[in-house]
Design a protein around this motif. Structure first.
Motif, PDB file in Angstrom:
ATOM      1  N   LYS A 170      10.068 -48.790 -64.078  1.00 52.17           N
ATOM      2  CA  LYS A 170      11.407 -48.265 -63.786  1.00 52.17           C
ATOM      3  C   LYS A 170      11.511 -48.304 -62.151  1.00 52.17           C
ATOM      4  O   LYS A 170      12.590 -48.508 -61.537  1.00 52.17           O
ATOM      5  CB  LYS A 170      11.701 -47.205 -64.511  1.00 52.17           C
ATOM      6  CG  LYS A 170      11.024 -45.926 -64.196  1.00 52.17           C
ATOM      7  CD  LYS A 170      11.564 -44.562 -64.977  1.00 52.17           C
ATOM      8  CE  LYS A 170      10.325 -43.549 -65.331  1.00 52.17           C
ATOM      9  NZ  LYS A 170       9.182 -43.949 -65.853  1.00 52.17           N
ATOM     10  N   GLY A 171      10.601 -47.617 -61.411  1.00 52.39           N
ATOM     11  CA  GLY A 171      10.552 -47.659 -60.076  1.00 52.39           C
ATOM     12  C   GLY A 171      10.720 -49.092 -59.587  1.00 52.39           C
ATOM     13  O   GLY A 171      11.457 -49.225 -58.680  1.00 52.39           O
ATOM     14  N   VAL A 172       9.924 -49.809 -59.830  1.00 52.73           N
ATOM     15  CA  VAL A 172      10.140 -51.475 -59.390  1.00 52.73           C
ATOM     16  C   VAL A 172      11.427 -52.169 -59.698  1.00 52.73           C
ATOM     17  O   VAL A 172      12.164 -52.592 -58.887  1.00 52.73           O
ATOM     18  CB  VAL A 172       8.948 -52.186 -60.058  1.00 52.73           C
ATOM     19  CG1 VAL A 172       9.150 -53.890 -59.872  1.00 52.73           C
ATOM     20  CG2 VAL A 172       7.593 -51.665 -59.630  1.00 52.73           C
ATOM     21  N   GLU A 173      12.161 -51.649 -61.237  1.00 53.49           N
ATOM     22  CA  GLU A 173      13.452 -52.024 -61.433  1.00 53.49           C
ATOM     23  C   GLU A 173      14.351 -51.595 -60.449  1.00 53.49           C
ATOM     24  O   GLU A 173      15.319 -52.215 -60.070  1.00 53.49           O
ATOM     25  CB  GLU A 173      13.632 -51.745 -62.892  1.00 53.49           C
ATOM     26  CG  GLU A 173      12.506 -52.938 -63.673  1.00 53.49           C
ATOM     27  CD  GLU A 173      12.605 -52.381 -65.128  1.00 53.49           C
ATOM     28  OE1 GLU A 173      12.052 -53.137 -65.746  1.00 53.49           O
ATOM     29  OE2 GLU A 173      13.370 -51.530 -65.440  1.00 53.49           O
ATOM     30  N   LEU A 174      14.479 -50.147 -60.068  1.00 55.27           N
ATOM     31  CA  LEU A 174      15.196 -49.582 -59.465  1.00 55.27           C
ATOM     32  C   LEU A 174      15.271 -50.098 -57.978  1.00 55.27           C
ATOM     33  O   LEU A 174      16.212 -50.098 -57.047  1.00 55.27           O
ATOM     34  CB  LEU A 174      15.108 -47.974 -59.575  1.00 55.27           C
ATOM     35  CG  LEU A 174      15.499 -47.414 -60.835  1.00 55.27           C
ATOM     36  CD1 LEU A 174      15.022 -45.971 -60.760  1.00 55.27           C
ATOM     37  CD2 LEU A 174      17.083 -47.638 -60.977  1.00 55.27           C
ATOM     38  N   GLU A 175      13.957 -50.424 -57.430  1.00 52.15           N
ATOM     39  CA  GLU A 175      13.918 -51.038 -56.157  1.00 52.15           C
ATOM     40  C   GLU A 175      14.772 -52.373 -56.108  1.00 52.15           C
ATOM     41  O   GLU A 175      15.373 -52.608 -55.070  1.00 52.15           O
ATOM     42  CB  GLU A 175      12.455 -51.180 -55.905  1.00 52.15           C
ATOM     43  CG  GLU A 175      11.950 -51.930 -54.635  1.00 52.15           C
ATOM     44  CD  GLU A 175      12.506 -51.068 -53.297  1.00 52.15           C
ATOM     45  OE1 GLU A 175      12.733 -51.558 -51.938  1.00 52.15           O
ATOM     46  OE2 GLU A 175      12.331 -49.643 -53.532  1.00 52.15           O
ATOM     47  N   GLY A 176      14.626 -53.079 -57.082  1.00 55.58           N
ATOM     48  CA  GLY A 176      15.210 -54.414 -56.942  1.00 55.58           C
ATOM     49  C   GLY A 176      16.621 -54.324 -57.253  1.00 55.58           C
ATOM     50  O   GLY A 176      17.564 -55.147 -56.820  1.00 55.58           O
ATOM     51  N   GLN A 177      17.182 -53.541 -58.319  1.00 54.21           N
ATOM     52  CA  GLN A 177      18.379 -53.202 -58.710  1.00 54.21           C
ATOM     53  C   GLN A 177      18.638 -51.877 -58.745  1.00 54.21           C
ATOM     54  O   GLN A 177      18.680 -51.452 -59.724  1.00 54.21           O
ATOM     55  CB  GLN A 177      18.734 -54.016 -60.311  1.00 54.21           C
ATOM     56  CG  GLN A 177      18.395 -55.417 -60.131  1.00 54.21           C
ATOM     57  CD  GLN A 177      19.719 -56.099 -60.137  1.00 54.21           C
ATOM     58  OE1 GLN A 177      20.882 -55.639 -59.806  1.00 54.21           O
ATOM     59  NE2 GLN A 177      19.803 -57.469 -60.539  1.00 54.21           N
ATOM     60  N   PRO A 178      19.313 -51.144 -57.621  1.00 51.16           N
ATOM     61  CA  PRO A 178      19.084 -49.766 -57.583  1.00 51.16           C
ATOM     62  C   PRO A 178      20.874 -49.390 -58.212  1.00 51.16           C
ATOM     63  O   PRO A 178      21.591 -48.635 -57.720  1.00 51.16           O
ATOM     64  CB  PRO A 178      19.459 -49.459 -56.017  1.00 51.16           C
ATOM     65  CG  PRO A 178      19.875 -50.661 -55.441  1.00 51.16           C
ATOM     66  CD  PRO A 178      19.553 -51.907 -56.248  1.00 51.16           C
ATOM     67  N   LYS A 179      20.527 -49.389 -59.373  1.00 50.91           N
ATOM     68  CA  LYS A 179      21.722 -48.977 -60.435  1.00 50.91           C
ATOM     69  C   LYS A 179      21.093 -48.676 -61.791  1.00 50.91           C
ATOM     70  O   LYS A 179      20.112 -49.290 -62.284  1.00 50.91           O
ATOM     71  CB  LYS A 179      22.720 -49.991 -60.480  1.00 50.91           C
ATOM     72  CG  LYS A 179      22.213 -51.280 -61.046  1.00 50.91           C
ATOM     73  CD  LYS A 179      23.445 -52.373 -61.090  1.00 50.91           C
ATOM     74  CE  LYS A 179      23.630 -52.835 -59.487  1.00 50.91           C
ATOM     75  NZ  LYS A 179      24.607 -54.230 -59.757  1.00 50.91           N
ATOM     76  N   ALA A 180      21.765 -47.748 -62.606  1.00 53.34           N
ATOM     77  CA  ALA A 180      21.180 -47.323 -63.531  1.00 53.34           C
ATOM     78  C   ALA A 180      22.337 -46.692 -64.613  1.00 53.34           C
ATOM     79  O   ALA A 180      23.468 -46.360 -64.074  1.00 53.34           O
ATOM     80  CB  ALA A 180      20.028 -46.267 -63.471  1.00 53.34           C
TER      81      ALA A 180
END
Length: 198
Positions: free
Chosen positions: A69-79
């Motif tokens: 999830k940290g890597v994904e948020l780095e790439g796409q900072p939205k959730a």
């Protein structure tokens, strides 16, 4: 059970009221939320995390920044997140951009965690392959020895994230599936509130 939908035009007021009721009635983790992110292939990914802070700036959770999830948020900072309280027959959805909390905020929350949890934050290579449970326990023991007599500081890879909601949806179960649903969408001077068909 009242939905309280007509009592406010502020989603944070309603969120606080529902969370207070959940804390009073839910047996385990009333602050649990399903967190959805997007990976580098554009596929959604979801898991349950704990809400650790809420104010007008948004919803805060903490994790290993090297995790999936940290890597994904780095790439796409939205959730997007959803809270579901089965016993209350309610759920709240929210979504928006994500930013890191300050180091001071992360340090302050990290210091409240039990020592074993702080050691685990150092020992766990979260989301990466693990040979055995014994390997994890040995890593925790090694960190315990390393910090013998000292409080473990926050690891640099352990961070907090804040979701700044641009939209909320509150859902209340009602008889015969004639549920109550209300959305709040952010605008420059407040929130647009809309009731939805169930």
């Amino acid at each position: 059970m009242s939905s309280d939908f007509d009592a406010t035009r502020d989603p944070y007021v309603l969120f606080d009221a529902w969370m207070a009721e959940a804390r009073a009635s839910e047996i385990n983790d009333p602050n649990a939320m399903a967190l959805a992110t997007v990976d580098s292939d554009g596929l959604p990914d979801v898991r349950v995390v704990l809400l650790n802070g809420l104010d007008r700036r948004g919803l805060v959770f903490f994790t290993n920044a090297e995790s999936a999830k940290g890597v994904e948020l780095e790439g796409q900072p939205k959730a997007a997140v959803v809270f579901h309280w089965k016993s209350l027959r309610r759920q709240i959805r929210a979504r928006g951009p994500v930013s890191e909390v300050t180091a001071e905020e992360a340090d302050a929350y990290f210091a409240t965690r039990p020592r074993i949890s702080r050691l685990g934050a150092w020992a766990s290579q979260q989301s990466r392959p693990l040979g055995s449970r014994a390997e994890l326990e040995a890593a925790v023991a090694a960190r315990d020895a390393e910090f013998d007599g000292r409080e473990p500081p926050r690891p640099p890879h352990w961070k907090g994230y804040r979701i700044a909601p641009v939209a909320f949806e509150f859902w209340q179960d009602m008889p015969y599936r004639l549920h109550d649903r209300v959305t709040f969408v952010a605008r420059s001077d407040g929130w647009d509130k809309t009731r939805l068909y169930p």
